[in-house]
Design an enzyme around this catalytic site. Structure first.
Site, PDB file in Angstrom:
ATOM      1  N   LYS A 184       0.869  -1.186   0.000  1.00 41.82           N
ATOM      2  CA  LYS A 184       0.000   0.000   0.000  1.00 41.82           C
ATOM      3  C   LYS A 184       0.900   1.229   0.000  1.00 41.82           C
ATOM      4  O   LYS A 184       1.420   1.645   1.032  1.00 41.82           O
ATOM      5  CB  LYS A 184      -0.892  -0.018   1.256  1.00 41.82           C
ATOM      6  CG  LYS A 184      -1.644   1.283   1.528  1.00 41.82           C
ATOM      7  CD  LYS A 184      -2.630   1.632   0.430  1.00 41.82           C
ATOM      8  CE  LYS A 184      -3.465   2.865   0.815  1.00 41.82           C
ATOM      9  NZ  LYS A 184      -2.652   4.110   0.904  1.00 41.82           N
ATOM     10  N   ASP A 217      -6.254   6.859  -2.419  1.00 42.83           N
ATOM     11  CA  ASP A 217      -6.168   8.070  -1.601  1.00 42.83           C
ATOM     12  C   ASP A 217      -6.960   7.921  -0.307  1.00 42.83           C
ATOM     13  O   ASP A 217      -7.094   8.868   0.457  1.00 42.83           O
ATOM     14  CB  ASP A 217      -6.632   9.298  -2.383  1.00 42.83           C
ATOM     15  CG  ASP A 217      -8.120   9.263  -2.735  1.00 42.83           C
ATOM     16  OD1 ASP A 217      -8.788   8.240  -2.460  1.00 42.83           O
ATOM     17  OD2 ASP A 217      -8.613  10.265  -3.295  1.00 42.83           O
ATOM     18  N   GLY A 222      -5.180   1.478   4.660  1.00 43.91           N
ATOM     19  CA  GLY A 222      -4.006   1.059   5.410  1.00 43.91           C
ATOM     20  C   GLY A 222      -4.389   0.408   6.724  1.00 43.91           C
ATOM     21  O   GLY A 222      -3.831  -0.629   7.110  1.00 43.91           O
ATOM     22  N   GLU A 260       9.356   1.694  11.136  1.00 44.08           N
ATOM     23  CA  GLU A 260      10.463   2.643  10.943  1.00 44.08           C
ATOM     24  C   GLU A 260       9.832   4.025  10.920  1.00 44.08           C
ATOM     25  O   GLU A 260       9.125   4.377   9.980  1.00 44.08           O
ATOM     26  CB  GLU A 260      11.214   2.327   9.641  1.00 44.08           C
ATOM     27  CG  GLU A 260      12.582   2.965   9.569  1.00 44.08           C
ATOM     28  CD  GLU A 260      12.539   4.381   9.048  1.00 44.08           C
ATOM     29  OE1 GLU A 260      12.644   5.322   9.874  1.00 44.08           O
ATOM     30  OE2 GLU A 260      12.380   4.559   7.841  1.00 44.08           O
ATOM     31  N   CYS A 294      13.859  10.922   7.251  1.00 44.80           N
ATOM     32  CA  CYS A 294      13.684  10.716   8.688  1.00 44.80           C
ATOM     33  C   CYS A 294      15.010  10.637   9.425  1.00 44.80           C
ATOM     34  O   CYS A 294      15.080  10.952  10.614  1.00 44.80           O
ATOM     35  CB  CYS A 294      12.857   9.463   8.951  1.00 44.80           C
ATOM     36  SG  CYS A 294      13.521   7.982   8.155  1.00 44.80           S
ATOM     37  N   GLU A 393       9.699  16.470  14.537  1.00 44.72           N
ATOM     38  CA  GLU A 393      10.173  16.278  13.178  1.00 44.72           C
ATOM     39  C   GLU A 393       9.461  17.249  12.231  1.00 44.72           C
ATOM     40  O   GLU A 393       8.235  17.237  12.127  1.00 44.72           O
ATOM     41  CB  GLU A 393       9.915  14.833  12.745  1.00 44.72           C
ATOM     42  CG  GLU A 393      10.559  14.451  11.451  1.00 44.72           C
ATOM     43  CD  GLU A 393      10.419  12.962  11.152  1.00 44.72           C
ATOM     44  OE1 GLU A 393      11.411  12.346  10.748  1.00 44.72           O
ATOM     45  OE2 GLU A 393       9.301  12.434  11.312  1.00 44.72           O
TER      46      GLU A 393
END
Length: 489
Positions: A184, A217, A222, A260, A294, A393
């Site tokens: 996905k 979209d 997910g 991750e 990242c 982040e």
């Protein structure tokens, strides 16, 4: 520019066939120009169900999981096909992901294709069976061995920033290990994934159902992939917030999860280092691919008595980095992926000012680029490590510079983070730099310019940067189960 490949009429790959999405199509944009590239197939719940069904059947009812030679051969074939189409893939990746074309000759395309060959070799040489010899548990003569085997159906969920690197870091080890996959990809870069599906279906010998690619979209797909009991393992790369949701959802079926996630990594400069050189490297690093990585080092920690000189050196280096067209081979800092992401970065810049920070250079949209989702390389000074811009982040070409009071204080600041993904230490004395690096709590650390990125090097983080490792032998073994077999001796 409008691409006619992949054909939007058949970009989903399900059970070996290319087909339209049940929910129609959705738009994909060029982040450098804001132009519509075309449309991608929009999968619905039925499409996802078909993909999982196909992956389950291919794992349970075919020899894929047990035939190492077949897997290695098909992976090498796929790598060759990708190299044969590298020019088309390069153009597509630059246009859809805003990736500077120079990076596609490295980690954004060419190097990840090589993962397929490396994992094919590993599958052939791996010790799938380990003999434990004879024993007499409870007085019964027994021969025992450990068998390593594929986990099953893998749900792979990928982000947009490194669409090929992260995809192949999941596909290559998962498939080499004998799993089947439902991929996905993100809605920001659907064509990068759909192109792979088209090549798999038309030019490789992958058995039907082994690889399924579902673009959409609808972010809820997910979650459905994660919660489905037919999926044995979820491999997710993305934000820490979404990673928490993945872990909670996967807990209902107690499936294996690899995560991750985010990072806010520190670049530690010691007082015996080449200050100007270190600051220039830190500035260049954080501007690579507009800071959308990242593991990029986004906090620059410098000796307090050299702070002013460091600010000047870092700002000078950042001012020399020109924001540009990603199709230009001289560009290293292109656009961010979307208007939404640019607004997010701009929100953090406003927050930094509100928290008392000073924008030393950059801080806005570059002059002369009225279209495209561009942000100037930006240096923020005057913030403490408790400021949100120093802790969260940002995912843009933004560097926060802060002072430290010696090695112990630098380690304290570097580790004072919810993340632990990466880091760098730069010092004149190598042994001293190594000692500082050994105390930093992160999954990777570079010392004095050492590069940790490679297919054989495991990658992952501590703390809220994730669980498990990707790449290397460790990344391969994430996709394996361990079985103990015993029989009379």
């Amino acid at each position: 520019m409008t691409f006619d490949w992949p054909d939007p009429a058949s970009p989903l790959l399900i059970d070996g066939h290319l087909r339209r999405g049940g929910a129609g199509e959705f738009v994909t944009l060029n982040p450098a120009t804001e132009e519509v590239l075309g449309h991608a197939a929009n999968a619905d719940v039925a499409d996802l169900d078909d993909a999982i069904t196909a992956a389950r059947r291919a794992f349970d009812e075919t020899e894929w999981s047990r035939d190492v030679a077949l897997r290695a051969g098909v992976l090498r074939q796929f790598a060759k096909v990708l190299r044969d189409h590298s020019d088309e893939l390069r153009e597509l990746t630059v246009a859809e992901a805003g990736v500077p074309v120079a990076l596609t000759y490295g980690p954004q395309l060419d190097l990840p294709v090589g993962y397929l060959d490396w994992y094919a070799d590993l599958a052939e040489s791996y010790e799938w069976r380990q003999d434990l010899g004879k024993a007499e548990p409870m007085g019964i003569p027994t021969r025992r061995w450990i068998q390593r085997e594929a986990t099953g159906v893998v749900g792979a969920i990928t982000p947009w920033n490194f669409p090929h690197q992260i995809t192949f870091a999941k596909l290559a080890p998962a498939l080499a290990a004998g799993n089947t996959v439902v991929l996905k990809p993100p809605p920001d870069t659907p064509w990068c994934a759909a192109a792979l599906g088209k090549l798999i279906a038309e030019e490789t010998g992958f058995p039907p159902g082994v690889v399924n690619i579902v673009t959409s979209d609808d972010h809820s797909l997910g979650s459905r992939l994660v919660e489905d009991p037919r999926v044995d393992l979820v491999s997710f790369t993305g934000s820490t917030a979404t990673g928490r949701s993945v872990m909670r959802t996967a807990a209902d079926t107690l499936k294996k999860v690899f995560l991750e996630l985010g990072g806010k990594s520190a670049y530690v400069v010691l007082d015996d280092a080449d200050l100007a050189g270190a600051c220039a490297i830190a500035a260049f690093t954080v501007c690579t691919h507009a800071g959308q990585g990242c593991a990029l080092t986004t906090r620059l920690l410098v000796p307090r008595d050299q702070y002013d000189d460091a600010v000047e050196a870092a700002a000078g280096a950042m001012r020399r980095i020109k924001v540009g067209d990603p199709a230009d081979k001289r560009t290293i800092c292109g656009p961010v992926i979307s208007a939404r992401q640019r607004e997010r970065v701009e929100g953090y810049l406003k927050l930094a000012r509100d928290e008392g920070g000073k924008i030393v250079c950059g801080g806005g949209r570059p002059a002369g680029r009225e279209t495209g989702f561009y942000i100037e390389p930006t240096l923020i000074a005057g913030l403490g490590n408790d400021a949100r811009a120093a802790r969260e982040e940002i995912f843009g070409p933004v560097l926060v510079i802060m002072p430290h009071d010696g090695d112990d204080d630098a380690v304290r600041i570097a580790n004072d983070s919810p993340y632990g993904l990466s880091g760098t230490v730069h010092g004149g004395d190598l042994e001293r730099a190594r000692a500082v690096a050994a105390r930093i709590r992160s999954g990777t650390v570079g010392v004095n310019g050492g590069v940790w990125y490679a297919v054989d090097a495991p990658f992952g983080g501590y703390k809220q940067s994730g669980t498990g490792r990707e790449m290397g032998v460790a990344g391969f073994e994430e996709y394996l189960e361990t079985k103990l077999v015993a029989e009379p001796a």
